[in-house]
Scaffold this motif. Structure first.
Motif, mmCIF file in Angstrom:
data_model
loop_
_atom_site.group_PDB
_atom_site.id
_atom_site.type_symbol
_atom_site.label_atom_id
_atom_site.label_comp_id
_atom_site.label_asym_id
_atom_site.label_seq_id
_atom_site.Cartn_x
_atom_site.Cartn_y
_atom_site.Cartn_z
ATOM 1 N N PRO A 55 32.592 49.876 45.450
ATOM 2 C CA PRO A 55 33.876 50.142 44.782
ATOM 3 C C PRO A 55 33.937 51.574 44.244
ATOM 4 O O PRO A 55 32.939 52.107 43.748
ATOM 5 N N ILE A 69 35.717 50.763 48.457
ATOM 6 C CA ILE A 69 36.860 49.973 48.007
ATOM 7 C C ILE A 69 37.556 50.776 46.912
ATOM 8 O O ILE A 69 37.000 50.964 45.824
ATOM 9 N N ASP A 70 38.760 51.273 47.198
ATOM 10 C CA ASP A 70 39.487 52.095 46.231
ATOM 11 C C ASP A 70 40.146 51.186 45.200
ATOM 12 O O ASP A 70 40.964 50.327 45.546
ATOM 13 N N THR A 71 39.809 51.382 43.932
ATOM 14 C CA THR A 71 40.336 50.525 42.866
ATOM 15 C C THR A 71 41.304 51.242 41.938
ATOM 16 O O THR A 71 41.664 50.710 40.885
ATOM 17 N N GLU A 72 41.751 52.438 42.316
ATOM 18 C CA GLU A 72 42.616 53.193 41.405
ATOM 19 C C GLU A 72 43.914 52.441 41.119
ATOM 20 O O GLU A 72 44.422 52.456 39.991
ATOM 21 N N THR A 100 44.422 49.374 40.770
ATOM 22 C CA THR A 100 44.215 48.286 39.807
ATOM 23 C C THR A 100 43.566 48.805 38.525
ATOM 24 O O THR A 100 42.912 48.050 37.803
ATOM 25 N N PHE A 119 41.070 50.814 38.240
ATOM 26 C CA PHE A 119 39.618 50.823 38.438
ATOM 27 C C PHE A 119 38.971 49.476 38.156
ATOM 28 O O PHE A 119 37.780 49.397 37.851
ATOM 29 N N GLN A 120 39.746 48.420 38.260
ATOM 30 C CA GLN A 120 39.216 47.073 38.057
ATOM 31 C C GLN A 120 39.021 46.401 39.421
ATOM 32 O O GLN A 120 39.990 46.159 40.147
ATOM 33 N N LEU A 121 37.794 46.086 39.772
ATOM 34 C CA LEU A 121 37.487 45.438 41.047
ATOM 35 C C LEU A 121 37.926 43.981 41.015
ATOM 36 O O LEU A 121 37.708 43.275 40.026
ATOM 37 N N THR A 122 38.550 43.522 42.129
ATOM 38 C CA THR A 122 38.994 42.136 42.221
ATOM 39 C C THR A 122 38.391 41.467 43.450
ATOM 40 O O THR A 122 37.996 42.143 44.417
ATOM 41 N N GLN A 146 40.254 42.406 46.649
ATOM 42 C CA GLN A 146 39.882 43.694 47.228
ATOM 43 C C GLN A 146 38.592 43.572 48.034
ATOM 44 O O GLN A 146 38.453 44.160 49.112
ATOM 45 N N ARG A 178 35.013 50.550 32.922
ATOM 46 C CA ARG A 178 35.656 49.251 33.095
ATOM 47 C C ARG A 178 34.614 48.135 33.128
ATOM 48 O O ARG A 178 33.490 48.312 33.595
#
Length: 402
Positions: free
Chosen positions: A129, A150-153, A155, A157-160, A163, A186
């Motif tokens: 991520p 995995i680009d989390t910008e 969200t 920077f919150q990984l789901t 994703q 985060r």
């Protein structure tokens, strides 16, 4: 063996040639160089506590030396340290861990390294991520595998779990998760972490959970270890732990991993031919860290929270900058795109101008896979934070909106 020449002209293995030097260590060297020239440097680069190692931990190390604990230990560490890890996770998280699942390492970085190189090789993909700790992709590259980001910008920077599911391909072997995150701060909520691990398990993959900043979480976010996961999910998981941040022991180079016994046996093979075993003295200090009262951790966390609260509010008032509130670790990760223009086109430009014109060290977000951001460590005194923010504001005012 395939080889290539680097900028130095020295022929190195192809996978090593693809690696990049650490941007966080480069920031540290920049600060050292400026100080040597006599400048007053505000250093927001360090990824290490500004506190000293607590006295009772240092005394445990001194006692170990006096008692002659100065020899090799088993590759995976002393039984005493393994028992301390087991006891700590039982008390703090209600986790049941077997001794065959625990090994000591020379810092949390070696735990991640052991896990990746044991499991991954050419043809494999490893999900990482973004933003990520700078070393993750380099370890994957060293192993001959391919980092897939995995680009989390979008969200925050919150990984789901969604994703993660979307990023998996037939070549995916592993995902590296870091919560609390360096650099974003985060924290993945426990329920979402379990959902992520169910995706991992359902697809027959593996995960490394880097828990270097495990205890540095600010309420209402929750301190959470993947050791709390159900057994069927932990069967796909390696936890990389560290004493460096929680107990201000960066120089002691001591960490540990918790993984299924079969995975741990293979990681022991790797370590036996790299560093043999962690320092016996550092292992004794680590036992004291886990088995003593945790008041020192609470004191550090309270001070970090005080600094965080001040820093985030101050950053919100700087023209061209925006910063969400970190839930853990000791970093702020502000966006500086509001300062972009003809003279400042990247976060590297912003960091470089801040270094040259204001003698203030930050780490460019591009090193973490997030151009447009900078990492500010608040593992420094409030006085230095105030001085550094004055300098950042002066620089930002020159470029914001231009």
């Amino acid at each position: 063996m395939a080889e290539t020449a680097t900028e130095t002209g020295f022929p190195v293995a192809e996978n090593v040639a693809r690696m990049q030097p650490s941007s966080t260590l480069a920031a540290m060297q920049a600060a050292i160089g400026l100080r040597a020239e006599g400048h007053d440097v505000v250093d927001f680069g360090p990824g290490e506590p500004d506190f000293d190692t607590p006295p009772h931990i240092k005394e445990a190390a001194a006692r170990a030396m006096r008692d002659g604990q100065t020899k090799y230990t088993p590759t995976g560490g002393t039984r005493r340290l393994q028992e301390a890890v087991i006891g700590y996770y039982a008390r703090e998280f209600g986790a049941s861990i077997d001794g065959a699942e625990v090994m000591a390492t020379a810092g949390g970085k070696q735990a991640v390294f052991n896990a990746v190189v044991t499991l991954c090789g050419p043809g494999d993909e490893v999900l990482i991520p973004k933003p990520y700790w700078v070393t993750f992709p380099e370890i994957v590259t060293f192993a001959g595998a391919t980092p897939v980001y995995i680009d989390t910008e979008e969200t925050g920077f919150q990984l789901t779990a969604g994703q993660v599911e979307a990023a998996i391909t037939p070549r995916t072997r592993l995902i590296i998760i870091n919560s609390p995150s360096n650099p974003s701060g985060r924290v993945i909520p426990p329920a979402e972490f379990e959902r992520i691990m169910r995706v991992v398990a359902d697809r027959g993959l593996y995960a490394v959970s880097d828990e270097c900043y495990l205890r540095f979480v600010y309420e209402p976010a929750e301190v959470y270890s993947a050791a709390r996961l159900p057994a069927e999910l932990r069967a796909r998981l390696c936890i990389a732990g560290s004493f460096s941040k929680t107990y201000a022991m960066t120089g002691w180079r001591i960490g540990y991993s918790i993984a299924p016994a079969a995975w741990t046996r293979e990681m022991n093979k790797v370590q036996s031919h790299s560093t043999s075993n962690p320092s016996s003295i550092s292992q004794a200090a680590a036992v004291a860290a886990f088995e003593s009262p945790q008041d020192c951790v609470a004191e550090m966390l309270a001070e970090y929270r005080r600094r965080r609260d001040w820093l985030v509010k101050a950053l919100e008032e700087v023209p061209g900058l925006g910063c969400s509130e970190p839930e853990g670790a000791f970093y702020a990760f502000p966006c500086v795109r509001g300062c972009f223009g003809p003279q400042v086109k990247t976060s590297a430009d912003f960091a470089d101008r801040l270094l040259r014109e204001a003698h203030t060290v930050v780490t460019d977000g591009a090193g973490f896979g997030a151009d447009g951001y900078i990492r500010i460590s608040y593992a420094t005194s409030l006085e230095r934070l105030e001085e550094g923010l004055r300098r950042i504001r002066r620089l930002a005012e020159q470029y914001a909106g231009k």
